[in-house]
Scaffold this motif. Structure first.
Motif, short mmCIF file in Angstrom:
data_model
loop_
_atom_site.label_atom_id
_atom_site.label_comp_id
_atom_site.label_asym_id
_atom_site.label_seq_id
_atom_site.Cartn_x
_atom_site.Cartn_y
_atom_site.Cartn_z
N ILE A 190 0.83 -1.21 0.00
CA ILE A 190 0.00 0.00 0.00
C ILE A 190 0.87 1.25 0.00
CG2 ILE A 190 -1.62 1.36 1.38
CD1 ILE A 190 -2.89 -1.35 2.20
N VAL A 191 1.87 1.31 0.88
CA VAL A 191 2.74 2.49 0.96
C VAL A 191 3.51 2.67 -0.34
CG1 VAL A 191 4.77 3.44 2.11
CG2 VAL A 191 2.91 2.49 3.46
N LEU A 192 4.04 1.59 -0.90
CA LEU A 192 4.77 1.71 -2.17
C LEU A 192 3.84 2.14 -3.31
CD1 LEU A 192 7.28 -1.26 -2.01
CD2 LEU A 192 7.75 1.18 -1.75
N GLY A 193 2.59 1.69 -3.26
CA GLY A 193 1.62 2.13 -4.27
C GLY A 193 1.37 3.62 -4.18
N ILE A 194 1.24 4.14 -2.96
CA ILE A 194 1.05 5.58 -2.76
C ILE A 194 2.31 6.33 -3.20
CG2 ILE A 194 0.72 7.38 -1.01
CD1 ILE A 194 -0.97 5.31 0.54
N TYR A 195 3.47 5.77 -2.91
CA TYR A 195 4.74 6.41 -3.25
C TYR A 195 4.88 6.61 -4.75
CZ TYR A 195 9.81 7.08 -3.39
OH TYR A 195 11.07 7.58 -3.61
N ARG A 196 4.40 5.67 -5.53
CA ARG A 196 4.55 5.73 -6.99
C ARG A 196 3.50 6.60 -7.67
NH1 ARG A 196 9.57 4.64 -7.61
NH2 ARG A 196 10.18 2.66 -6.75
N GLN A 197 2.48 7.04 -6.95
CA GLN A 197 1.45 7.88 -7.55
C GLN A 197 1.99 9.28 -7.80
OE1 GLN A 197 -1.88 7.90 -4.89
NE2 GLN A 197 -2.69 5.99 -5.69
N GLY A 225 8.83 15.91 6.46
CA GLY A 225 7.62 15.27 5.93
C GLY A 225 6.37 16.03 6.33
N GLU A 226 6.32 16.47 7.58
CA GLU A 226 5.17 17.24 8.06
C GLU A 226 5.04 18.56 7.30
OE1 GLU A 226 4.03 19.64 12.13
OE2 GLU A 226 5.25 17.84 12.31
N MET A 227 6.16 19.23 7.07
CA MET A 227 6.13 20.52 6.37
C MET A 227 5.67 20.35 4.92
SD MET A 227 9.67 22.08 7.87
CE MET A 227 9.54 23.67 7.07
N LEU A 228 6.16 19.31 4.25
CA LEU A 228 5.77 19.08 2.86
C LEU A 228 4.30 18.67 2.76
CD1 LEU A 228 8.98 17.26 1.56
CD2 LEU A 228 8.30 19.64 1.17
N TRP A 257 9.72 9.06 4.63
CA TRP A 257 10.41 7.91 5.24
C TRP A 257 10.69 6.82 4.21
CZ3 TRP A 257 12.78 8.20 9.65
CH2 TRP A 257 12.36 9.13 10.60
N VAL A 258 9.74 6.57 3.32
CA VAL A 258 9.95 5.58 2.26
C VAL A 258 11.12 6.01 1.38
CG1 VAL A 258 8.94 4.47 0.23
CG2 VAL A 258 7.56 4.79 2.29
N TRP A 259 11.16 7.30 1.04
CA TRP A 259 12.27 7.81 0.21
C TRP A 259 13.60 7.64 0.94
CZ3 TRP A 259 16.08 11.47 0.51
CH2 TRP A 259 16.71 11.80 -0.69
N LYS A 260 13.62 7.94 2.25
CA LYS A 260 14.86 7.79 3.04
C LYS A 260 15.31 6.33 3.09
CE LYS A 260 17.16 10.05 5.40
NZ LYS A 260 18.50 10.53 5.09
N LEU A 261 14.38 5.40 3.17
CA LEU A 261 14.74 3.98 3.16
C LEU A 261 15.36 3.58 1.84
CD1 LEU A 261 11.68 2.39 4.99
CD2 LEU A 261 14.03 2.54 5.84
N GLN A 262 14.89 4.18 0.75
CA GLN A 262 15.45 3.88 -0.57
C GLN A 262 16.78 4.59 -0.82
OE1 GLN A 262 12.27 4.93 -3.28
NE2 GLN A 262 11.62 2.79 -3.36
N VAL A 309 7.55 11.93 -6.06
CA VAL A 309 8.27 12.04 -4.79
C VAL A 309 9.77 12.06 -5.05
CG1 VAL A 309 8.70 10.90 -2.58
CG2 VAL A 309 6.40 10.93 -3.53
N GLU A 310 10.22 11.27 -6.04
CA GLU A 310 11.64 11.26 -6.39
C GLU A 310 12.13 12.63 -6.82
OE1 GLU A 310 14.17 8.99 -6.39
OE2 GLU A 310 12.86 7.60 -5.33
N GLU A 311 11.37 13.31 -7.67
CA GLU A 311 11.75 14.65 -8.12
C GLU A 311 11.76 15.64 -6.96
OE1 GLU A 311 9.82 16.37 -11.60
OE2 GLU A 311 9.28 14.34 -12.23
#
Length: 108
Positions: free
Chosen positions: A17-24, A47-50, A63-68, A87-89
């Motif tokens: 689910i989290v990875l699916g949201i991350y790729r949107q 994360g809160e500010m963004l 957090w997902v980005w930091k793990l990657q 999110v990557e950009e």
């Protein structure tokens, strides 16, 4: 053995689910959005500010980005976001320290 398999599958559901949201794609925003990240801000605070600025749907995406990207640090500064669509950009810009500068001309 079946219990272990079911537990493993149940543990994978939140990850998927989290990875699916991350790729949107990121939410749409009108015009430039400015965010100032203070020096020493934690990953949770960034994360809160963004999320508060409407740039990401959930602070968990940071957090997902930091793990990657465990070796990349998010930099402090004032950022101007206009065309970032993933999110990557968005977080790549913050990790590079691609801050917004205002040009100031002082007449002689």
């Amino acid at each position: 053995m079946k219990k272990v398999l079911w537990l493993a599958l149940l543990a994978l559901i939140p990850v998927v689910i989290v990875l699916g949201i991350y790729r949107q794609p990121l939410p749409e925003y009108a015009g430039p959005v400015f965010v100032e990240i203070p020096r020493g801000a934690s990953t949770a605070k960034i994360g809160e500010m963004l999320e508060d600025a409407g740039l990401i749907r959930s602070r968990l995406l940071v957090w997902v980005w930091k793990l990657q990207h465990p070796r990349r640090a998010l930099q402090a500064g004032e950022y101007r976001f206009t065309t970032e669509r993933s999110v990557e950009e968005l977080l790549g810009k913050v990790a590079r320290g691609d801050v917004h500068y205002e040009q100031l001309t002082i007449p002689e």
